[in-house]
Design an enzyme around this catalytic site. Structure first.
Site, PDB file in Angstrom:
ATOM      1  CB  CYS A   1     -17.848 -41.275  -5.434  1.00 56.28           C
ATOM      2  SG  CYS A   1     -18.169 -40.397  -6.969  1.00 56.28           S
TER       3      CYS A   1
ATOM      4  CB  CYS B   1     -17.623 -36.240  -6.571  1.00 53.29           C
ATOM      5  SG  CYS B   1     -19.109 -37.253  -6.662  1.00 53.29           S
TER       6      CYS B   1
ATOM      7  CG  ASP C   1      19.408 -24.484  18.973  1.00 51.90           C
ATOM      8  OD1 ASP C   1      20.646 -24.447  18.911  1.00 51.90           O
ATOM      9  OD2 ASP C   1      18.717 -23.563  19.432  1.00 51.90           O
TER      10      ASP C   1
ATOM     11  CG  ASP D   1      14.677 -20.398  18.056  1.00 48.50           C
ATOM     12  OD1 ASP D   1      14.651 -20.384  16.806  1.00 48.50           O
ATOM     13  OD2 ASP D   1      15.450 -19.682  18.725  1.00 48.50           O
TER      14      ASP D   1
ATOM     15  CG  ASP E   1      17.663 -22.619  15.102  1.00 44.02           C
ATOM     16  OD1 ASP E   1      18.858 -22.291  15.096  1.00 44.02           O
ATOM     17  OD2 ASP E   1      17.085 -23.011  16.127  1.00 44.02           O
TER      18      ASP E   1
END
Length: 757
Positions: A13, A16, A442, A645, A649
Site C-alpha cells: 500500500c 508502505c 532552433d 539539438d 543550445d
C-alpha cells in the site's frame, strides 16, 4: 555517493512507501530516499563504502520488506518471476474467497431483507448452523487469505509501524474475535449486555473484496510497466562475431569494443556500432518510433535492439553493455517512471500521517458511540453501531488509491512516450510541460532537416532538366564542398535515380577555381559550375535579379554555364521538414506561441518562418542571445520550452522551463535535456505536449477520485449521518468501496495508454 534503483518486495500500500522512506532515511550514510508505490521501487542515494544494501535490508526486513539488488541489465527474469509468483498466489486466494464471498453476501442481504420486508421468507438454514459455517469460513479467510493483514498487526505491535494492512487486520480481527465470543460464549453476551449479532460475514466479505481489489490492482499495475518489459525484450540475447577468422555465437554480455559482428536478415542488432561491410534496411521503430525501415550502408551507425529487415552486413562494435543507446533508454525510462512529480507531494504528506490518524479517529468514534450513543440507544445498540463504525472506518480509509494516483499515470505516460520515440527524463519535467505557453525552436535540424539539399532547378537551356542535373552532378562529384554533396546526394537518391534515370558521367580536365567554383569536360564539352563571381569573370551577361529573389529566402545558388551562356542554376537550401508546418499549426491549437531563434539573416529567417506559420523570429542569434531571449520571456511570466539539438543550445536548454533535445543521431545526449525526441521529428514536440496534458489530466482525475472516496466514506462509516438520515455504512460496503477506489485509479491511468497522441 552511489545512486541505485532497487526493487522492493513486500509493498502492499501507499503507506508502505512512507514507512520504508522513513526507516531508510534514518540510517547513517544514506543521502536521500524516494520510494514509489506505483513502480514498487526505491531510488536510494548512499555511500556504498559505508553502508550496503544488506544493512538496509536488516532495518526494513523487520517490517516485512526486502530491497532486491539490481540484476544484470540484460536479465530481468528474476524480477518478472517474483511478480508472477505473487500474482499467482493472489489469484489462488481470489479463486477460493470470491465464490465464498458471493454466497455469504447473498445470505447477508437475504437476512437484511427479512428484517425490513414482510414478503421475504426467513433463511432456510438454522442460525446456529449458519454461524458455525460462517465461523469456519471466516477463520480460513482471516488466517490464510488475510494473513498479510495479520502480519500488519504484528508489525504494529512490535515496531509501532502501522500501514494499510494494519487497518484492515485490526478491523477484520475485531469483527472476528467479537463474533467468536458471541457464538462460543453466549453467557458472556448476557452478562455484559452485549448485542448478540455476529460479524463473521463482515470478516469474509471485506477480506474477499479487498483481496479481489488487490489482485485486479496488481494485474493493472503489471500493465502499466509494459513499456520497460517491451524495451528489455528488444535486447538481443546472442551475437554472431568474427574471432580468429571464425564465426562464433556468443552471449551479448561477452561482446567487447572492436568486435566484428555479422547480422543476418531478420536478426536483432546486439550492440551499437558502425557498418564495415555490406548494407541493409533497418527497422528502428521501437527505438525512434519511426515506422519506415532506414537504409544503412558502410560507415553508417547501427543501434542495439533494432531489426535488420533485408541484407546481411558486418559492423564494428563501438558501444557495449550499459553504453548502448537502448541501455541508456531503458535506464532513463526506469528512472523517469520511478521519479515523483511535484503534484505528488500533497498525496505523500497525507499518506504519511493518514494511517495513524485513522486509527485514532476510529477509536474516538467507538468511544463516542459507547459514551453518547448509549444514552440515546442503550448500550447493546450503541456497542453494535460503535463496532460497525470502528471496523468500517479502518477498512474504507485506504490511502492506496491516493498513493497510486500519481505514479501509475506517470508510469503509463512515460512508457507511452518511450514507444513513440519520446524520452522523458523525470516526472517533474512532464508536469512542467503541460503549463508551457511558449515554445522556442532552433531553425537548423528542428524546423529544417539540418543539411543542404537541392530545392529548386531553373533551366534556361535546350537540355532536359535531368540532362542539366546529370552534367552538374558529374562535375560536383569531383568536389569536396558541402554544396557539391547536396547535388550528388540529390542524384544518388535511390528512388529519384530510378524514377528520373539521372546518371553521373565521366569528367576529364577537372579544375577547381578557388572561391568561385569549378570547370571540367563532360562528353568532351567544357562546362563551368559556380557562383555569380565565376559568371562575371567569364564575361557572360546574366540577369542577377533572378537569383536575388531566391537568395532573399536563404537559398544558395549554383550556376552552370558554358563559355558562351548560362544554362541554368539550382538552389541549395536547408529544406523545411515535411512535418514542420503541421506541427506549428497543432502547437497553435494547443494555445502555444512559437518563436524561432536562428543565426540566419533576418530576411531569410522571416521567409522561412512565414512558410511554416511561426509567430516570431529572432535572427542573427548567438547562443548567448538565445539565453537572453528565454530569460526575457520568463520575466514576462511566460513558461518556456526550448527545442534544440541538445549540444549547441545547451545554455538555452538549461535556462528554459523545459529543455527538449531534438535527437537526430544514435549518439544523442539524452542527459542534456528534460525531454529527448529521438529521430529529431518536430511532430513529436506536439505529441509530448499532448502527452503531458493527458498525463496531468489523468493525475488530477485520480486524485479527485482518491480523495472523494475518503471524504465521503470516512464520515459515513463513522455514523456522522446517523442522527439526521439514519445512515450507517456496513463494513462490507466499505471493503468494496476501498477495493474499487484503487482499481478505478489504476484503470483511469491505463486509459492514457489507449489514447491517441
Amino acid at each position: 555517493m552511489t545512486k541505485q534503483i532497487l526493487q522492493i518486495k513486500g509493498m502492499h500500500c501507499a503507506s508502505c512507501a512512507s514507512v520504508i522512506t522513513k526507516k531508510l532515511s534514518a540510517l547513517p550514510n544514506i543521502h536521500s530516499v524516494s520510494v514509489n508505490y506505483g513502480s514498487e521501487k526505491a531510488k536510494v542515494d548512499f555511500d556504498e563504502k559505508k553502508i550496503s544494501i544488506e544493512e538496509m535490508n536488516q532495518e526494513i526486513g523487520k517490517l516485512g520488506y526486502t530491497l532486491i539488488s539490481p540484476q544484470n541489465s540484460t536479465d530481468n527474469s528474476h524480477q518478472t518471476d517474483t511478480k508472477e509468483d505473487e500474482l499467482n498466489e493472489l489469484k489462488n486466494k481470489v479463486e477460493f474467497i470470491l465464490p465464498v464471498t458471493f454466497v455469504v453476501f447473498v445470505l447477508m442481504m437475504w437476512e437484511i431483507l427479512t428484517e425490513i420486508t414482510i414478503w421475504m421468507p426467513n433463511l432456510p438454514i438454522p442460525m446456529d448452523a449458519l454461524n458455525m459455517i460462517s465461523m469456519i469460513l471466516a477463520t480460513v479467510a482471516l488466517f490464510w487469505v488475510g494473513k498479510p493483514y495479520l502480519f500488519g498487526i504484528i508489525r504494529f505491535m512490535r515496531h509501532g509501524v502501522a500501514n494499510m494492512d494494519t487497518l484492515i487486520g485490526i478491523g477484520t480481527s475485531v469483527a472476528y474475535i467479537y463474533s467468536s465470543l458471541v457464538f462460543l460464549i453466549p453467557s458472556l453476551v448476557s452478562l455484559l449486555r452485549m448485542p448478540d449479532y455476529t460479524y463473521f460475514d463482515v470478516t469474509i466479505v471485506v477480506i474477499g473484496f479487498i483481496t479481489l481489489g488487490k489482485y485486479l490492482e496488481a494485474k493493472s499495475k503489471k500493465k502499466t510497466g509494459e513499456a520497460i518489459e517491451k524495451l528489455l525484450n528488444l535486447q538481443a540475447k546472442t551475437a554472431l562475431v568474427i574471432r580468429d577468422g571464425k564465426e562464433i555465437e556468443i552471449e551479448v554480455s561477452e561482446v567487447v569494443h572492436g568486435d566484428l559482428i555479422i547480422v543476418k536478415p531478420g536478426a536483432k542488432i546486439p550492440v551499437d556500432g558502425v557498418i564495415t561491410e555490406g548494407g541493409s534496411f533497418i527497422d528502428e521503430s521501437m527505438v525512434t518510433g519511426e515506422p519506415m525501415p532506414v537504409q544503412k550502408k558502410i560507415g553508417d551507425s547501427v543501434v542495439s535492439g533494432t531489426i535488420n529487415t533485408s541484407g546481411s552486413f558486418t559492423f564494428k562494435a563501438t558501444k557495449v553493455g550499459g553504453e548502448t543507446l537502448l541501455a541508456q533508454i531503458i535506464k532513463m525510462v526506469e528512472e523517469a517512471q520511478g521519479s515523483k512529480a511535484p503534484i505528488q507531494a500533497l498525496a505523500d504528506k497525507i499518506s504519511s500521517v493518514f494511517v495513524p490518524a485513522v486509527l485514532v479517529f476510529a477509536l474516538i468514534t467507538l468511544g463516542t458511540w459507547l459514551i453518547i450513543g448509549s444514552q440515546y440507544l442503550g448500550f447493546p445498540q450503541a456497542l453494535s453501531f460503535g463496532l460497525v463504525s470502528f471496523v468500517g472506518i479502518l477498512i474504507i480509509a485506504c490511502p492506496c488509491a491516493l498513493g497510486l494516483a500519481t505514479p501509475t499515470a506517470i508510469i503509463v505516460g512515460v512508457g507511452k512516450g518511450a514507444r513513440e520515440g519520446i524520452l522523458i527524463k523525470d516526472a517533474a519535467t512532464l508536469e512542467k510541460l503541460h503549463k508551457v505557453d511558449t515554445v522556442i525552436v532552433d531553425k537548423t535540424g528542428t524546423i529544417t532537416i539540418g543539411k543542404p539539399t537541392l530545392v529548386d532547378i531553373q533551366n534556361f537551356s535546350n537540355l532536359h532538366d535531368n540532362e542539366l542535373i546529370s552534367i552538374l552532378a558529374s562535375l560536383e562529384k569531383k568536389s569536396e564542398h558541402p554544396i557539391a554533396h547536396a547535388i550528388v546526394n540529390y542524384v544518388e537518391d535511390p528512388v529519384r535515380a530510378q524514377e528520373k534515370n539521372i546518371n553521373i558521367g565521366t569528367v576529364s580536365s577537372f579544375e577547381s577555381i578557388q572561391g568561385k567554383g569549378l570547370k571540367g569536360l563532360v562528353d568532351n564539352k567544357e562546362y563551368f559550375v559556380g557562383n555569380t563571381k565565376l559568371i562575371q569573370d567569364l564575361g557572360i551577361s546574366f540577369d542577377i535579379s533572378k537569383i536575388e529573389e531566391f537568395t532573399a529566402q536563404g537559398k544558395t545558388p549554383v550556376i552552370i554555364a558554358t563559355k558562351e551562356k548560362v544554362l541554368g542554376f539550382v538552389m541549395i537550401a536547408d529544406e523545411i521538414k515535411m512535418e514542420s508546418k503541421q506541427a506549428i499549426t497543432d502547437l497553435h491549437k494547443l494555445g502555444i506561441k512559437v518563436i524561432m531563434l536562428t543565426g540566419d539573416d533576418p530576411k531569410a529567417a522571416r521567409h522561412m518562418a512565414s512558410l511554416v506559420g511561426i509567430d516570431d523570429v529572432v535572427a542573427h542569434a548567438l547562443p548567448q542571445d538565445k539565453l537572453a531571449k528565454i530569460k526575457e520571456l520568463q520575466l514576462q511570466g511566460r513558461i518556456v520550452a526550448m527545442a534544440g539539438d541538445g549540444v549547441n543550445d545547451a545554455p538555452a536548454l538549461a535556462q528554459a522551463d523545459v529543455g527538449i533535445a531534438m535527437g537526430t543521431g544514435t549518439d544523442v545526449a539524452i542527459e542534456s535535456a528534460g525531454i529527448t525526441l529521438l529521430g529529431g521529428d518536430i511532430s513529436k514536440l506536439v505529441k509530448v505536449v499532448r502527452l503531458s496534458k493527458m498525463t496531468m489530466r489523468g493525475i488530477k482525475q485520480n486524485l479527485f477520485w482518491a480523495f472523494i472516496y475518503n471524504i465521503i466514506g470516512i464520515p459515513l462509516a463513522a455514523g456522522v449521518f446517523y442522527p439526521i438520515f439514519g445512515w450507517v455504512l456496513n463494513p462490507i460496503f466499505a471493503g468494496f468501496a476501498m477495493a474499487m477506489s484503487s482499481v478505478s485509479v489504476v484503470s483511469n491511468s491505463l486509459r492514457i495508454k489507449a489514447k491517441k497522441l
